[in-house]
Design a protein around this motif. Structure first.
Motif, PDB file in Angstrom:
ATOM      1  N   PHE A   1      42.992  36.349  58.998  1.00 49.15           N
ATOM      2  CA  PHE A   1      41.541  36.215  58.807  1.00 49.15           C
ATOM      3  C   PHE A   1      40.778  36.273  60.131  1.00 49.15           C
ATOM      4  O   PHE A   1      39.644  35.806  60.216  1.00 49.15           O
ATOM      5  N   ALA A   2      41.406  36.826  61.166  1.00 50.96           N
ATOM      6  CA  ALA A   2      40.795  36.886  62.494  1.00 50.96           C
ATOM      7  C   ALA A   2      41.230  38.168  63.181  1.00 50.96           C
ATOM      8  O   ALA A   2      42.013  38.952  62.647  1.00 50.96           O
ATOM      9  N   ASP A   3      40.701  38.387  64.389  1.00 56.04           N
ATOM     10  CA  ASP A   3      41.143  39.505  65.209  1.00 56.04           C
ATOM     11  C   ASP A   3      41.228  39.047  66.664  1.00 56.04           C
ATOM     12  O   ASP A   3      41.036  37.868  66.966  1.00 56.04           O
ATOM     13  N   SER A   4      41.524  39.989  67.573  1.00 50.76           N
ATOM     14  CA  SER A   4      41.741  39.613  68.969  1.00 50.76           C
ATOM     15  C   SER A   4      40.509  39.006  69.625  1.00 50.76           C
ATOM     16  O   SER A   4      40.630  38.246  70.596  1.00 50.76           O
ATOM     17  N   SER A   5      39.322  39.313  69.089  1.00 52.50           N
ATOM     18  CA  SER A   5      38.103  38.754  69.684  1.00 52.50           C
ATOM     19  C   SER A   5      38.032  37.239  69.521  1.00 52.50           C
ATOM     20  O   SER A   5      37.267  36.574  70.227  1.00 52.50           O
ATOM     21  N   SER A   6      38.829  36.690  68.625  1.00 53.31           N
ATOM     22  CA  SER A   6      38.845  35.228  68.466  1.00 53.31           C
ATOM     23  C   SER A   6      39.354  34.535  69.728  1.00 53.31           C
ATOM     24  O   SER A   6      39.135  33.332  69.920  1.00 53.31           O
ATOM     25  N   TRP A   7      40.002  35.286  70.612  1.00 55.60           N
ATOM     26  CA  TRP A   7      40.510  34.741  71.870  1.00 55.60           C
ATOM     27  C   TRP A   7      39.528  34.933  73.029  1.00 55.60           C
ATOM     28  O   TRP A   7      39.853  34.568  74.177  1.00 55.60           O
TER      29      TRP A   7
ATOM     30  N   ALA B   1      46.581  43.226  69.056  1.00 58.95           N
ATOM     31  CA  ALA B   1      45.969  43.448  67.745  1.00 58.95           C
ATOM     32  C   ALA B   1      47.043  43.298  66.677  1.00 58.95           C
ATOM     33  O   ALA B   1      47.729  44.249  66.307  1.00 58.95           O
ATOM     34  N   ASN B   2      47.230  42.076  66.216  1.00 63.57           N
ATOM     35  CA  ASN B   2      48.244  41.766  65.215  1.00 63.57           C
ATOM     36  C   ASN B   2      47.912  42.518  63.918  1.00 63.57           C
ATOM     37  O   ASN B   2      46.838  42.329  63.350  1.00 63.57           O
ATOM     38  N   PRO B   3      48.834  43.355  63.419  1.00 66.33           N
ATOM     39  CA  PRO B   3      48.504  44.173  62.237  1.00 66.33           C
ATOM     40  C   PRO B   3      48.244  43.384  60.955  1.00 66.33           C
ATOM     41  O   PRO B   3      47.549  43.868  60.058  1.00 66.33           O
ATOM     42  N   LEU B   4      48.843  42.205  60.807  1.00 66.65           N
ATOM     43  CA  LEU B   4      48.678  41.362  59.605  1.00 66.65           C
ATOM     44  C   LEU B   4      49.212  42.031  58.345  1.00 66.65           C
ATOM     45  O   LEU B   4      48.699  41.812  57.243  1.00 66.65           O
ATOM     46  N   ARG B   5      50.264  42.824  58.506  1.00 66.21           N
ATOM     47  CA  ARG B   5      50.838  43.523  57.360  1.00 66.21           C
ATOM     48  C   ARG B   5      52.114  42.874  56.839  1.00 66.21           C
ATOM     49  O   ARG B   5      52.642  43.283  55.801  1.00 66.21           O
ATOM     50  N   GLY B   6      52.638  41.906  57.534  1.00 63.95           N
ATOM     51  CA  GLY B   6      53.869  41.224  57.135  1.00 63.95           C
ATOM     52  C   GLY B   6      54.594  40.750  58.376  1.00 63.95           C
ATOM     53  O   GLY B   6      54.491  41.368  59.437  1.00 63.95           O
ATOM     54  N   VAL B   7      55.332  39.653  58.245  1.00 68.04           N
ATOM     55  CA  VAL B   7      55.952  39.031  59.419  1.00 68.04           C
ATOM     56  C   VAL B   7      56.828  40.010  60.177  1.00 68.04           C
ATOM     57  O   VAL B   7      56.755  40.118  61.407  1.00 68.04           O
TER      58      VAL B   7
ATOM     59  N   ALA C   1      39.590  26.945  63.915  1.00 75.00           N
ATOM     60  CA  ALA C   1      39.136  27.977  64.852  1.00 75.00           C
ATOM     61  C   ALA C   1      38.919  27.409  66.249  1.00 75.00           C
ATOM     62  O   ALA C   1      37.937  27.703  66.929  1.00 75.00           O
ATOM     63  N   VAL C   2      39.858  26.616  66.722  1.00 75.60           N
ATOM     64  CA  VAL C   2      39.707  25.914  67.995  1.00 75.60           C
ATOM     65  C   VAL C   2      39.581  26.863  69.179  1.00 75.60           C
ATOM     66  O   VAL C   2      38.906  26.565  70.169  1.00 75.60           O
ATOM     67  N   ALA C   3      40.200  28.033  69.108  1.00 77.42           N
ATOM     68  CA  ALA C   3      40.097  28.986  70.221  1.00 77.42           C
ATOM     69  C   ALA C   3      38.669  29.482  70.398  1.00 77.42           C
ATOM     70  O   ALA C   3      38.275  29.869  71.498  1.00 77.42           O
ATOM     71  N   VAL C   4      37.893  29.459  69.314  1.00 80.81           N
ATOM     72  CA  VAL C   4      36.485  29.862  69.375  1.00 80.81           C
ATOM     73  C   VAL C   4      35.611  28.671  69.758  1.00 80.81           C
ATOM     74  O   VAL C   4      34.735  28.774  70.619  1.00 80.81           O
ATOM     75  N   SER C   5      35.846  27.527  69.130  1.00 81.27           N
ATOM     76  CA  SER C   5      34.961  26.374  69.336  1.00 81.27           C
ATOM     77  C   SER C   5      35.231  25.636  70.642  1.00 81.27           C
ATOM     78  O   SER C   5      34.308  25.098  71.261  1.00 81.27           O
ATOM     79  N   GLN C   6      36.499  25.599  71.067  1.00 81.56           N
ATOM     80  CA  GLN C   6      36.858  24.856  72.276  1.00 81.56           C
ATOM     81  C   GLN C   6      37.897  25.637  73.094  1.00 81.56           C
ATOM     82  O   GLN C   6      39.044  25.217  73.235  1.00 81.56           O
ATOM     83  N   PRO C   7      37.489  26.761  73.647  1.00 85.99           N
ATOM     84  CA  PRO C   7      38.450  27.607  74.360  1.00 85.99           C
ATOM     85  C   PRO C   7      39.009  26.977  75.628  1.00 85.99           C
ATOM     86  O   PRO C   7      40.137  27.295  76.029  1.00 85.99           O
TER      87      PRO C   7
END
Length: 249
Positions: free
Chosen positions: A24-30, A48-54, A227-233
């Motif tokens: 539910f996120a992308d690399s910009s979350s970092w 860029a994690n594909p999110l298609r399966g482990v 979403a701690v990486a966004v709120s408190q990086p």
């Protein structure tokens, strides 16, 4: 930081930080974390994690890690922890793992298995399934958090305007990302650090504590949403820096 300064940082013994975002996120979350790490001189790659399966995701992330010369510290958020756990195993250049509001499965465990171990996750009642076409034909399912539920479930301490944008731009994981089990567990051989988010409505804090203790992980707790990486990086970057200093200098 340009390519020349990246090389200088590596020559000076600084590890490359490889960041793996979750579902539910992308690399910009970092982005906020990246700014802090760059300010301290670290080379950084946000995959860029594909999110298609482990298994597919881990193979892709490992292919990126294998291109990095010199030591690597990996950090992962949420479902990204499953991917990192699988991808980092056997990678000789990976010196530390940092789990951020994340999961660290053992062999045979999936995200779906883990989130039901402890009460508190609101994801199970906040996700809708949507069909998508497979390359080989047919369809499968991927998941979205309902936009109206996203801020409360995923990003309760994020600025409301930003949380709304995150809801609209969320990247869906496939059902397989949640149900596939890991076949390797890198935390058994690589030292780990865990940032536990005590206000997390996605991955329950008690689950995070259980997984960190099982992995023998060094833990820090912070009052934050999923979403701690966004709120408190800042605190996220601090823990990554701590892991890097402990294992690569």
């Amino acid at each position: 930081m340009n390519a020349a300064s990246d090389m200088s940082a590596q020559d000076a013994g600084m590890p490359t930080i490889v960041l793996v975002h979750g579902a539910f996120a992308d690399s910009s979350s970092w982005n906020g974390v990246i700014a802090h790490l760059k300010g301290r001189g670290y080379p950084v790659i946000a995959v860029a994690n594909p999110l298609r399966g482990v298994h597919k995701d881990a193979a892709y992330v490992r292919s990126v890690v294998d291109t990095v010369s010199g030591p690597v510290v990996m950090a992962a958020h949420s479902y990204g922890g499953s991917v990192m756990t699988e991808a980092a195993d056997g990678a000789s250049n990976v010196k530390a793992l940092v789990y951020v509001a994340s999961v660290s499965p053992d062999v045979g465990e999936s995200v779906a298995d883990l989130v039901t171990k402890f009460p508190g996750s609101a994801l199970l009642t906040s996700v809708k399934m949507v069909p998508y076409p497979l390359d080989e034909g047919g369809t499968s399912m991927e998941q979205y958090i309902y936009q109206e539920k996203f801020p409360a479930v995923f990003a309760a301490d994020v600025d409301p305007d930003t949380a709304e944008l995150m809801a609209v731009t969320q990247r869906p994981p496939t059902e397989a990302a949640q149900t596939e089990s890991v076949t390797r567990a890198a935390w058994k051989t690589i030292p780990s650090w865990t940032l536990i988010t005590t206000q997390d409505m996605g991955i329950p804090p008690d689950l995070q504590r259980f997984l960190a203790k099982r992995a023998g992980s060094t833990t820090v707790e912070i009052e934050a949403s999923h979403a701690v990486a966004v709120s408190q990086p800042g605190p996220v970057a601090d823990l990554i820096d701590t892991a890097a200093r402990a294992t690569t200098r």
